[in-house]
Motif scaffolding. Structure first.
Motif, PDB file in Angstrom:
ATOM      1  N   GLY A  19      -3.981  12.386  -4.674  1.00 12.98           N
ATOM      2  CA  GLY A  19      -3.607  13.128  -3.524  1.00 12.98           C
ATOM      3  C   GLY A  19      -4.298  14.725  -3.445  1.00 12.98           C
ATOM      4  N   THR A  54       0.793  -1.258   0.150  1.00  9.36           N
ATOM      5  CA  THR A  54       0.057   0.069   0.044  1.00  9.36           C
ATOM      6  C   THR A  54       0.854   1.207   0.256  1.00  9.36           C
ATOM      7  N   THR A  55       0.207   2.330  -0.699  1.00  5.62           N
ATOM      8  CA  THR A  55       1.195   3.753  -0.794  1.00  5.62           C
ATOM      9  C   THR A  55       0.421   4.624   0.619  1.00  5.62           C
ATOM     10  N   ILE A  56      -0.490   4.056   1.311  1.00  5.75           N
ATOM     11  CA  ILE A  56      -0.806   4.753   2.384  1.00  5.75           C
ATOM     12  C   ILE A  56      -0.061   4.912   3.719  1.00  5.75           C
ATOM     13  N   ASP A  57       0.382   6.133   4.009  1.00  8.53           N
ATOM     14  CA  ASP A  57       0.767   6.149   5.222  1.00  8.53           C
ATOM     15  C   ASP A  57      -0.155   6.765   6.317  1.00  8.53           C
ATOM     16  N   PHE A  61       3.648   3.764  -5.689  1.00 13.60           N
ATOM     17  CA  PHE A  61       2.945   4.922  -6.069  1.00 13.60           C
ATOM     18  C   PHE A  61       3.076   5.182  -7.443  1.00 13.60           C
ATOM     19  N   THR A 109      -6.805   4.907  -3.595  1.00 15.57           N
ATOM     20  CA  THR A 109      -5.417   5.267  -3.379  1.00 15.57           C
ATOM     21  C   THR A 109      -4.967   4.992  -5.196  1.00 15.57           C
ATOM     22  N   ALA A 113      -6.271   9.608  -0.047  1.00 13.57           N
ATOM     23  CA  ALA A 113      -6.578   8.354   0.936  1.00 13.57           C
ATOM     24  C   ALA A 113      -7.549   8.718   1.957  1.00 13.57           C
ATOM     25  N   HIS A 160       4.663  12.256   0.741  1.00 15.76           N
ATOM     26  CA  HIS A 160       3.806  11.740   1.979  1.00 15.76           C
ATOM     27  C   HIS A 160       3.269  10.297   1.923  1.00 15.76           C
ATOM     28  N   VAL A 161       3.812   9.492   0.940  1.00 17.19           N
ATOM     29  CA  VAL A 161       3.028   8.090   0.646  1.00 17.19           C
ATOM     30  C   VAL A 161       4.149   7.141   1.313  1.00 17.19           C
TER      31      VAL A 161
END
Length: 248
Positions: free
Chosen positions: A73, A8-11, A149, A120, A95, A142-143
């Motif tokens: 984003g 996943t690219t989510i932080d 990504f 995403t 996200a 931020h990812v």
């Protein structure tokens, strides 16, 4: 046996940080004031490069009708809305569900039709989405997984399409100005907005674009003039910069 977690690219920390201040996206004097100041320079660059790439007439009120744009984003929609006004069919993805709700509410108030989605880049790519232009602006730092990504974004670009990446360079100058100056001294941004270790150099972004099958066509810096209180394009890429990638 449990399956390994999907990439996943989510932080989560970054998503939470921006979700907490989502209601302030359209307050030009609030926490997103720097982005409002930054926007004219970004918009002028996007419009100029898109007119060139797609051979459109800049004198037309909506020169980009018929073209599909992804604002990945998108936050509260500060870029999505002017892109819709220029005629693009806009998809704004973020996200943070709270960011998307803020963006959708504001767009509706303006009478704009924008396809906002809490999702995403990797999920959009997996769904087979395709776009003529992708705006990848102030998000890659931020990812959680930069490679995933960037490859997901590149995969969604149609042949002949273009992607603009805007981010912060990993230099001492960027640390001093974008973190110490903007977050601690001037307090333009909430503390913790940026992590210097996640900044990316132009060389790293170039590699990511080329790995995705894109050709880098332009690199430009963006600098702030405190006397004029405005941002403008520059040859100085030491802090903020934008890079244009084209897909054959």
């Amino acid at each position: 046996m449990n399956a390994p977690p999907a990439a996943t690219t989510i932080d989560p920390e970054d998503v939470g940080r921006f979700s907490a201040i989502a209601a302030e996206w359209w307050d030009e004097t609030g926490k997103f004031k720097p982005l409002h100041k930054f926007n004219p320079s970004r918009l002028a660059y996007i419009r100029e490069k898109a007119l060139e790439r797609f051979a459109r007439d800049g004198n037309q009120r909506k020169p980009f009708e018929g073209l599909r744009l992804l604002d990945i984003g998108c936050g509260g929609g500060l870029l999505s809305e002017p892109m819709a006004r220029l005629g693009f069919t806009v998809t704004g993805a973020d996200a943070s569900d709270r960011n998307i709700k803020t963006a959708a509410t504001h767009a509706a108030e303006q009478g704009l039709t924008i396809d906002y989605r809490a999702t995403t880049a990797e999920d959009l790519a997996a769904a087979g989405e395709a776009f003529d232009i992708i705006l990848n602006m102030e998000v890659v730092e931020h990812v959680a997984d930069v490679r995933l990504f960037m490859s997901s974004c590149a995969a969604m670009l149609k042949p002949g399409g273009m992607m603009i990446v805007a981010t912060l360079n990993r230099t001492f100058k960027a640390w001093a100005l974008a973190i110490v100056g903007a977050e601690y001294v001037l307090r333009w941004l909430p503390r913790g907005t940026h992590d210097w270790a996640k900044f990316l150099t132009p060389a790293e972004i170039r590699v990511a674009l080329e790995e995705g099958g894109l050709k880098v066509a332009d690199l430009v810096g963006v600098t702030y003039n405190p006397i004029a209180d405005r941002w403008s394009r520059s040859t100085d890429t030491g802090v903020n910069y934008m890079m244009l990638g084209l897909k054959p």
